[in-house]
Write a protein that holds these residues in place. Structure first.
Motif, PDB file in Angstrom:
ATOM      1  N   LYS A  40       0.831  -1.209   0.000  1.00  0.00           N
ATOM      2  CA  LYS A  40       0.000   0.000   0.000  1.00  0.00           C
ATOM      3  C   LYS A  40       0.860   1.250   0.000  1.00  0.00           C
ATOM      4  N   ASN A  41       1.931   1.215   0.770  1.00  0.00           N
ATOM      5  CA  ASN A  41       2.854   2.350   0.833  1.00  0.00           C
ATOM      6  C   ASN A  41       3.514   2.573  -0.531  1.00  0.00           C
ATOM      7  N   GLU A  42       3.933   1.470  -1.151  1.00  0.00           N
ATOM      8  CA  GLU A  42       4.560   1.581  -2.474  1.00  0.00           C
ATOM      9  C   GLU A  42       3.566   2.113  -3.498  1.00  0.00           C
ATOM     10  N   LEU A  43       2.331   1.626  -3.433  1.00  0.00           N
ATOM     11  CA  LEU A  43       1.291   2.115  -4.349  1.00  0.00           C
ATOM     12  C   LEU A  43       1.042   3.604  -4.148  1.00  0.00           C
ATOM     13  N   SER A  44       0.977   3.989  -2.889  1.00  0.00           N
ATOM     14  CA  SER A  44       0.767   5.399  -2.578  1.00  0.00           C
ATOM     15  C   SER A  44       1.917   6.245  -3.108  1.00  0.00           C
TER      16      SER A  44
END
Length: 126
Positions: A40-44
């Motif tokens: 999720k952090n990478e996607l964000s």
């Protein structure tokens, strides 16, 4: 998991038991949750990067459009000035041609005048 707020008298005993269950459930799923959070952090981060790049590309597109318009205006101005220069060059050549014709006429008129004066002097001397 949504929980109801327990009555204040049983709050400590129920809350502690519930927290223990959540903690035990969290420790079992911790690697999966870490992976999910990391994704999720990478996607964000990627979304943010894409938005910044999109904005940057939009700005560059606007600058390119403005620069293209300025370049076209400069090109049109150069063409206009070149056309004017060609027109002025043609006028200059025409004027130089007229000057040569007038200089020739003046030279012939001067020659005639001098010949006429010489003839008049010779006539007076007789």
């Amino acid at each position: 998991l949504p929980t109801k707020t327990p009555p204040s008298s049983n709050k400590d005993s129920r809350g502690s038991a519930h927290r223990i269950e959540i903690k035990q459930g969290n420790t079992e799923d911790l690697p999966f949750q870490k992976k999910t959070l990391k994704q999720k952090n990478e996607l964000s981060t990627l979304r943010s990067l894409i938005l910044r790049q999109r904005d940057s590309l939009r700005e560059q597109g606007q600058e390119l459009a403005e620069n293209s318009a300025q370049l076209q205006a400069c090109s049109d101005e150069i063409k206009s000035k070149q056309k004017m220069l060609d027109t002025l060059d043609a006028k200059l050549q025409d004027m130089q041609h007229r000057k040569r014709i007038l200089e020739g006429m003046i030279y012939r008129a001067t020659e005639k005048l001098m010949a006429s004066r010489q003839a008049l002097n010779e006539y007076k001397e007789r």
